[in-house]
Design a protein around this motif. Structure first.
Motif, PDB file in Angstrom:
ATOM      1  N   ARG A  83       0.855  -1.184   0.000  1.00 52.87           N
ATOM      2  CA  ARG A  83       0.000   0.000   0.000  1.00 52.87           C
ATOM      3  C   ARG A  83       0.888   1.230   0.000  1.00 52.87           C
ATOM      4  NH1 ARG A  83      -5.901  -1.289   0.785  1.00 52.87           N
ATOM      5  NH2 ARG A  83      -5.694  -3.534   0.778  1.00 52.87           N
ATOM      6  N   ASP A  85       2.532   4.743   0.645  1.00 53.91           N
ATOM      7  CA  ASP A  85       2.535   5.795   1.650  1.00 53.91           C
ATOM      8  C   ASP A  85       2.232   7.085   0.894  1.00 53.91           C
ATOM      9  OD1 ASP A  85       2.985   7.762   3.425  1.00 53.91           O
ATOM     10  OD2 ASP A  85       4.890   6.972   4.158  1.00 53.91           O
ATOM     11  N   MET A 106      -8.283  12.047   0.275  1.00 54.81           N
ATOM     12  CA  MET A 106      -7.408  11.535   1.335  1.00 54.81           C
ATOM     13  C   MET A 106      -7.914  11.915   2.717  1.00 54.81           C
ATOM     14  SD  MET A 106      -5.194  10.017  -0.429  1.00 54.81           S
ATOM     15  CE  MET A 106      -4.410   9.514   1.080  1.00 54.81           C
ATOM     16  N   GLY A 109     -11.186  10.143   5.437  1.00 50.55           N
ATOM     17  CA  GLY A 109     -11.311   9.239   6.587  1.00 50.55           C
ATOM     18  C   GLY A 109     -11.229   7.786   6.220  1.00 50.55           C
ATOM     19  N   ASP A 111     -11.736   3.791   4.990  1.00 45.66           N
ATOM     20  CA  ASP A 111     -11.476   3.198   3.690  1.00 45.66           C
ATOM     21  C   ASP A 111     -12.619   3.370   2.704  1.00 45.66           C
ATOM     22  OD1 ASP A 111      -9.436   0.296   3.223  1.00 45.66           O
ATOM     23  OD2 ASP A 111      -8.932   2.350   3.697  1.00 45.66           O
ATOM     24  N   VAL A 114     -12.937   6.803   1.329  1.00 47.75           N
ATOM     25  CA  VAL A 114     -11.836   7.117   0.408  1.00 47.75           C
ATOM     26  C   VAL A 114     -12.144   6.533  -0.965  1.00 47.75           C
ATOM     27  CG1 VAL A 114      -9.425   6.627  -0.162  1.00 47.75           C
ATOM     28  CG2 VAL A 114     -10.024   7.304   2.166  1.00 47.75           C
ATOM     29  N   ILE A 169     -20.131  -6.636  12.149  1.00 43.49           N
ATOM     30  CA  ILE A 169     -18.955  -5.781  12.059  1.00 43.49           C
ATOM     31  C   ILE A 169     -18.874  -5.125  10.687  1.00 43.49           C
ATOM     32  CG2 ILE A 169     -17.604  -6.948  13.850  1.00 43.49           C
ATOM     33  CD1 ILE A 169     -15.989  -8.207  11.504  1.00 43.49           C
ATOM     34  N   MET A 172     -20.220  -1.809  10.442  1.00 46.91           N
ATOM     35  CA  MET A 172     -19.321  -0.768  10.947  1.00 46.91           C
ATOM     36  C   MET A 172     -18.104  -0.645  10.041  1.00 46.91           C
ATOM     37  SD  MET A 172     -19.618  -1.728  14.969  1.00 46.91           S
ATOM     38  CE  MET A 172     -21.034  -2.768  15.347  1.00 46.91           C
ATOM     39  N   ALA A 174     -16.056  -2.851   8.713  1.00 50.30           N
ATOM     40  CA  ALA A 174     -14.887  -3.716   8.922  1.00 50.30           C
ATOM     41  C   ALA A 174     -15.240  -5.123   8.479  1.00 50.30           C
ATOM     42  CB  ALA A 174     -14.488  -3.738  10.398  1.00 50.30           C
ATOM     43  N   PRO A 191      -7.867  -5.035   8.726  1.00 47.36           N
ATOM     44  CA  PRO A 191      -7.035  -4.632   7.594  1.00 47.36           C
ATOM     45  C   PRO A 191      -5.902  -5.619   7.290  1.00 47.36           C
ATOM     46  CG  PRO A 191      -7.263  -2.847   9.207  1.00 47.36           C
ATOM     47  CD  PRO A 191      -7.827  -4.074   9.833  1.00 47.36           C
ATOM     48  N   GLU A 192      -5.643  -6.579   8.192  1.00 53.38           N
ATOM     49  CA  GLU A 192      -4.552  -7.529   7.951  1.00 53.38           C
ATOM     50  C   GLU A 192      -4.877  -8.502   6.831  1.00 53.38           C
ATOM     51  OE1 GLU A 192      -6.646  -7.720  10.317  1.00 53.38           O
ATOM     52  OE2 GLU A 192      -7.244  -9.782  10.690  1.00 53.38           O
TER      53      GLU A 192
ATOM     54  N   ARG B 184     -11.871   3.725  12.015  1.00 50.70           N
ATOM     55  CA  ARG B 184     -11.848   2.398  11.398  1.00 50.70           C
ATOM     56  C   ARG B 184     -11.533   1.318  12.435  1.00 50.70           C
ATOM     57  NH1 ARG B 184      -7.901   0.527   6.497  1.00 50.70           N
ATOM     58  NH2 ARG B 184      -9.009  -1.394   6.014  1.00 50.70           N
ATOM     59  N   ILE B 185     -12.286   0.231  12.408  1.00 44.71           N
ATOM     60  CA  ILE B 185     -12.010  -0.900  13.291  1.00 44.71           C
ATOM     61  C   ILE B 185     -10.761  -1.609  12.788  1.00 44.71           C
ATOM     62  CG2 ILE B 185     -12.856  -3.117  14.160  1.00 44.71           C
ATOM     63  CD1 ILE B 185     -15.718  -2.023  13.717  1.00 44.71           C
ATOM     64  N   ILE B 204      -0.057  -4.272  11.396  1.00 45.35           N
ATOM     65  CA  ILE B 204      -0.870  -3.495  10.447  1.00 45.35           C
ATOM     66  C   ILE B 204      -0.224  -2.134  10.234  1.00 45.35           C
ATOM     67  CG2 ILE B 204      -3.070  -2.243  10.240  1.00 45.35           C
ATOM     68  CD1 ILE B 204      -4.395  -4.726  11.594  1.00 45.35           C
ATOM     69  N   LYS B 208       1.749  -0.862   6.864  1.00 46.55           N
ATOM     70  CA  LYS B 208       0.969   0.237   6.272  1.00 46.55           C
ATOM     71  C   LYS B 208      -0.348  -0.221   5.680  1.00 46.55           C
ATOM     72  CE  LYS B 208       4.839   3.294   5.538  1.00 46.55           C
ATOM     73  NZ  LYS B 208       6.085   3.308   4.811  1.00 46.55           N
ATOM     74  N   ARG B 209      -1.020  -1.127   6.371  1.00 45.15           N
ATOM     75  CA  ARG B 209      -2.300  -1.601   5.889  1.00 45.15           C
ATOM     76  C   ARG B 209      -3.448  -0.685   6.307  1.00 45.15           C
ATOM     77  NH1 ARG B 209      -2.957  -6.983   4.123  1.00 45.15           N
ATOM     78  NH2 ARG B 209      -0.973  -8.010   3.797  1.00 45.15           N
TER      79      ARG B 209
END
Lengths: 289, 289
Positions: A83, A85, A106, A109, A111, A114, A169, A172, A174, A191-192, B184-185, B204, B208-209
């Motif tokens: 991802r 930077d 950007m 807020g 995901d 965005v 979830i 919300m 996620a 996000p993992e 974000r969760i 995470i 940078k996830r």
């Protein structure tokens, strides 16, 4: 600009096989296409197709080619491992002009917002962002995905619980994945991503932090978030998911019909079969209990 | 049998400091106590107190001592690192006699129902299982826990989201902890526990996830599940939680008032202060939005 469905489909290609599976589906349907390969992500196989390599931030270049090629539909597909930077991206001229919009996106807020910003950004420039569902529906799992038929009662109730948890979830913003075994939620996806979530379940298993009948109980459930925009980051499974599910000691995978991509479907199904795992698409209710 | 509140409190002691903090609170209150130290878990410091060492499965021994010592209240406290593999436990005579009950408990499914079974098992034998709240309320966090006063608006909304997420998955018998940053969760807690969840958030961050303003945004929220029996596995924080929250790049910790234990409170507070983290107990609503 050409009409939607007329010119080539522009494909912004991340890594692994899915961009090429989309290309095959487009070829089979007689649709033209053009690949924008993300440097550091896309596979070198794009060299065998009409393509250009793009770095993050080369939006000017992207728009120049979109106009040159008469592209009106754009698809984002493939894995993104690195991802960007966003603070370190070097923007080209087109991106500099778009900067006010980009900053607004950007600053947006979470995901999902965005991504909505990205979609509007392209739409304002006369482009339609499409999903795999729109241009290569054969890649999306339907009821025909059905490996391993008779599910145990425990698996059925695990699936129901996993589905409810994913909805809760997901509402919300996620988690597209949940692992449940023996009536207990073992993991919800953040996000993992799915692979790391399954590694975690493996660890829970090896550290004996939860008990279930390894290989006979336990399900990975994948579904979209309620109202999720399927043009971005659609829930995806593939051969590696099967390997990780086996390693975690689960019994199988259930995908929500019409919401999940299966990469390398033939190989994925074969792997599930040979490992004795179930792999099915179910029509999942959108009503949380 | 003696009346509750009369004889010594029997403490089944797992690892680390909490059993000794309970002992201190009991001493301060003038209550007698007796420690059952779990072999492989409890700290050798129990040697300085009235105690016996117990292995998993030595239930006969446990009941013999409970009767000998006139114990009517029993508390389970301290960390359990090595969850027993119940199939490999060697049971003593008392446990053999209790076997039908034990099998019923083991077959009971998810964690919460197993624990309810354990409670009933003791109650049938005239014992009351108590919580830390009952015998050492000073260890439970209340509104006086308040490090770092002015929370940013983003933190407030992150806390609200984390609380809702914890309630939603908690209603499905999972997760006492949730991490939210920048709306974000990032993670919900499963059987892996808080420390491993925070390691995941670190990862995470390093991969940078997800984006958040490291050290300035992001909250770990701890609360009990709705209707959770606080006599078992009460949500707990301590110095290590602070270290992990700092490492993960979060801004602080919020605990639900009256539902969370703070181990080593003085040291924990000091660590939070010196690292510029907030650490607060909030009255959290039980109504999911």
């Amino acid at each position: 600009m050409v009409e939607p469905g007329q010119g080539p489909v522009g494909i912004i290609a991340g890594g692994q096989d899915l961009p090429f599976e989309v290309v095959e589906a487009l070829q089979a349907a007689g649709r033209d296409y053009f690949l924008f390969g993300l440097v550091g992500e896309a596979d070198v196989r794009i060299e065998f197709h009409p393509h250009v390599w793009l770095k993050w931030g080369e939006i000017g270049q992207l728009f120049r080619l979109i106009e040159q090629r008469g592209i009106s539909e754009l698809l984002c597909i493939g894995s993104i491992t690195h991802r960007p930077d966003f603070r370190s991206i070097r923007l080209d001229l087109g991106a500099m002009r778009a900067l006010p919009d980009i900053v607004r996106i950007m600053a947006g807020g979470g995901d999902e917002s965005v991504l909505q910003g990205v979609a509007r950004f392209f739409e304002k420039r006369g482009l339609t962002l499409v999903s795999v569902k729109d241009v290569a529906p054969s890649l999306v799992v339907g009821p025909d995905l059905s490996v391993g038929s008779d599910l145990a009662e425990q698996s059925k109730s695990d699936i129901a619980l996993a589905s409810r948890a994913a909805l809760a979830i997901g509402a919300m913003d996620a988690g597209q994945g949940v692992v449940v075994a023996a009536g207990r939620i073992l993991a919800t996806e953040g996000p993992e991503g799915t692979d790391q979530m399954l590694e975690r379940v493996s660890r829970i298993r090896h550290e004996k932090r939860a008990r279930w009948d390894f290989g006979k109980e336990g399900v990975l459930l994948k579904r979209a978030r309620p109202g999720q925009d399927l043009r971005f980051d659609m829930p995806t499974i593939g051969p590696r998911t099967i390997e990780n599910v086996r390693e975690a000691g689960l019994a199988g995978i259930v995908c929500a019909e019409g919401e999940v991509l299966c990469a390398n479907r033939t190989h994925t199904i074969e792997l599930a079969r040979s490992n004795g795992l179930f792999l099915q698409a179910h029509a999942l209710s959108d009503n949380a209990v």
